[in-house]
Design a protein around this motif. Structure first.
Motif: not given
Length: 235
Positions: A1-13, A36-51
């Motif tokens: 599987m290629k990462l180019q154009n992939a859509t990822l869901f990462i737990t504990g990200a 994915g994170a128990r506290d979405p506000s702890s996800v601060t990396l630009p370009g990702v969508e907190p869940v």
């Protein structure tokens, strides 16, 4: 599987290896990364969508799968580790906690996202495992048992998901330089090095990847006599 154009869901990200996975996925051209994170506000990396995601919460896992219907790669990274052996005070309770997150968590998430992956062409699941799947010591005995269970789960899921074209990759590694291992005085690999090896293996179509030299050594020792798993890992 290629990462180019992939859509990822990462737990504990939000930190550690999960954060490194998110960064490297974006660097390799991923189209979207759900963090994915128990506290979405702890996800601060630009370009990702907190869940909001607690892998021990069936409703949150199901909601995440409904929301993230375009996912092509699931990374089961969320995990916990507690020091102690089976006979220590609180050993049974510790085993329950670690099995809940480290075994049942990936099981819940994979069950929820398997139909999503099938609808999107098969995709892949990457399970973050450990060299502790294969060796044990009093310090990490209970943790190792939970990771052994996760390894067996990974092997079973690989067979179950093969018919829908889903690649399942197990990532085994030793000590990685994250906040989880701050109290362990052992040589550690950088999260980025481990993640790059994992993604290289994923893109090559592999089903198992060994993230560092320690893990490669231990894997070779599984077939010797006596097996390396019969020893205290501290020896």
């Amino acid at each position: 599987m290629k990462l180019q154009n992939a859509t990822l869901f990462i737990t504990g990200a939000n930190r550690g290896i999960g954060l490194a996975f998110a960064r490297e996925a974006l660097a390799r051209g991923a189209r979207k990364v759900y963090a994915g994170a128990r506290d979405p506000s702890s996800v601060t990396l630009p370009g990702v969508e907190p869940v909001a995601l607690d892998v021990n919460d069936d409703e949150q896992v199901a909601a995440a799968a409904r929301r993230c219907g375009d996912v092509t790669l699931v990374i089961n990274n969320a995990g916990i580790a507690a020091f102690g052996g089976f006979l220590a005070d609180g050993g049974v309770e510790s085993a329950r906690r670690q099995m809940e997150t480290n075994y049942f968590g990936p099981l819940r998430v994979t069950r929820a996202f398997a139909p999503v992956l099938a609808a999107n062409g098969g995709g892949a699941v990457l399970n973050v495992l450990s060299v502790a799947s294969w060796i044990s010591s009093p310090t990490l005995a209970v943790y190792g048992a939970s990771k052994s269970a996760a390894w067996s789960l990974t092997n079973g899921l690989r067979i179950d998901l093969r018919a829908q074209g889903t690649q399942v990759l197990g990532l085994h590694m030793g000590f990685v330089d994250t906040d989880m291992t701050q109290g362990i005085a052992m040589p550690k690999t950088s999260p980025l090095d481990v993640v790059r090896r994992a993604f290289d293996a994923l893109e090559a179509g592999a089903e198992e990847v060994l993230g560092d030299e320690l893990t490669q050594h231990v894997k070779r020792g599984l077939s010797v006599e006596p097996g390396i798993y019969l020893q205290d890992a501290r020896a």
